[in-house]
Design a protein around this motif. Structure first.
Motif, PDB file in Angstrom:
ATOM      1  N   TYR A  70       0.829  -1.199   0.000  1.00  0.00           N
ATOM      2  CA  TYR A  70       0.000   0.000   0.000  1.00  0.00           C
ATOM      3  C   TYR A  70       0.871   1.259   0.000  1.00  0.00           C
ATOM      4  O   TYR A  70       0.622   2.205  -0.747  1.00  0.00           O
ATOM      5  N   VAL A  71       1.919   1.262   0.815  1.00  0.00           N
ATOM      6  CA  VAL A  71       2.821   2.413   0.910  1.00  0.00           C
ATOM      7  C   VAL A  71       3.602   2.560  -0.393  1.00  0.00           C
ATOM      8  O   VAL A  71       3.760   3.657  -0.922  1.00  0.00           O
ATOM      9  N   GLU A 122       2.766   1.572  -3.429  1.00  0.00           N
ATOM     10  CA  GLU A 122       1.883   2.048  -4.506  1.00  0.00           C
ATOM     11  C   GLU A 122       1.537   3.521  -4.341  1.00  0.00           C
ATOM     12  O   GLU A 122       1.488   4.263  -5.321  1.00  0.00           O
ATOM     13  N   ARG A 123       1.299   3.965  -3.124  1.00  0.00           N
ATOM     14  CA  ARG A 123       0.920   5.360  -2.890  1.00  0.00           C
ATOM     15  C   ARG A 123       2.078   6.320  -3.096  1.00  0.00           C
ATOM     16  O   ARG A 123       1.891   7.455  -3.516  1.00  0.00           O
ATOM     17  N   THR A 124       3.308   5.886  -2.786  1.00  0.00           N
ATOM     18  CA  THR A 124       4.463   6.788  -2.896  1.00  0.00           C
ATOM     19  C   THR A 124       5.172   6.655  -4.237  1.00  0.00           C
ATOM     20  O   THR A 124       5.911   7.548  -4.636  1.00  0.00           O
ATOM     21  N   GLY A 125       4.991   5.523  -4.917  1.00  0.00           N
ATOM     22  CA  GLY A 125       5.648   5.323  -6.199  1.00  0.00           C
ATOM     23  C   GLY A 125       7.107   4.929  -6.093  1.00  0.00           C
ATOM     24  O   GLY A 125       7.835   4.989  -7.077  1.00  0.00           O
TER      25      GLY A 125
END
Length: 79
Positions: A19-20, A22-25
């Motif tokens: 999740y982290v 994917e959200r931060t790239g």
């Protein structure tokens, strides 16, 4: 979200939840900036291009290496 601190060789590492990621790239090989606050919190954030010193960014030429050090023989002669 809690995550476990793991031992990798002589170091400790934190695994990032998908999740982290994917959200931060962030991707494998990216640099992360780690900061310890006065209150004891650990802040981890992706390094932005402006944060990377010259010579360290991908594609930059490597920093110049000094090669004018005296040889071992020259040092022995002086001593």
């Amino acid at each position: 979200m809690p995550t476990k601190l793991c031992k990798w060789g002589n170091s400790l590492g934190v695994r990032l939840l998908i999740y982290v990621v994917e959200r931060t790239g962030v991707r494998p090989g990216d640099y992360l900036f780690i900061r310890l606050t006065d209150s004891g919190d650990i802040v981890i954030r992706p390094v932005k291009a402006r944060d990377i010193p010259a010579g360290y960014a991908p594609g930059d030429s490597p920093p110049k290496v000094r090669n004018d050090y005296p040889s071992a023989e020259e040092v022995r002669e002086k001593w």
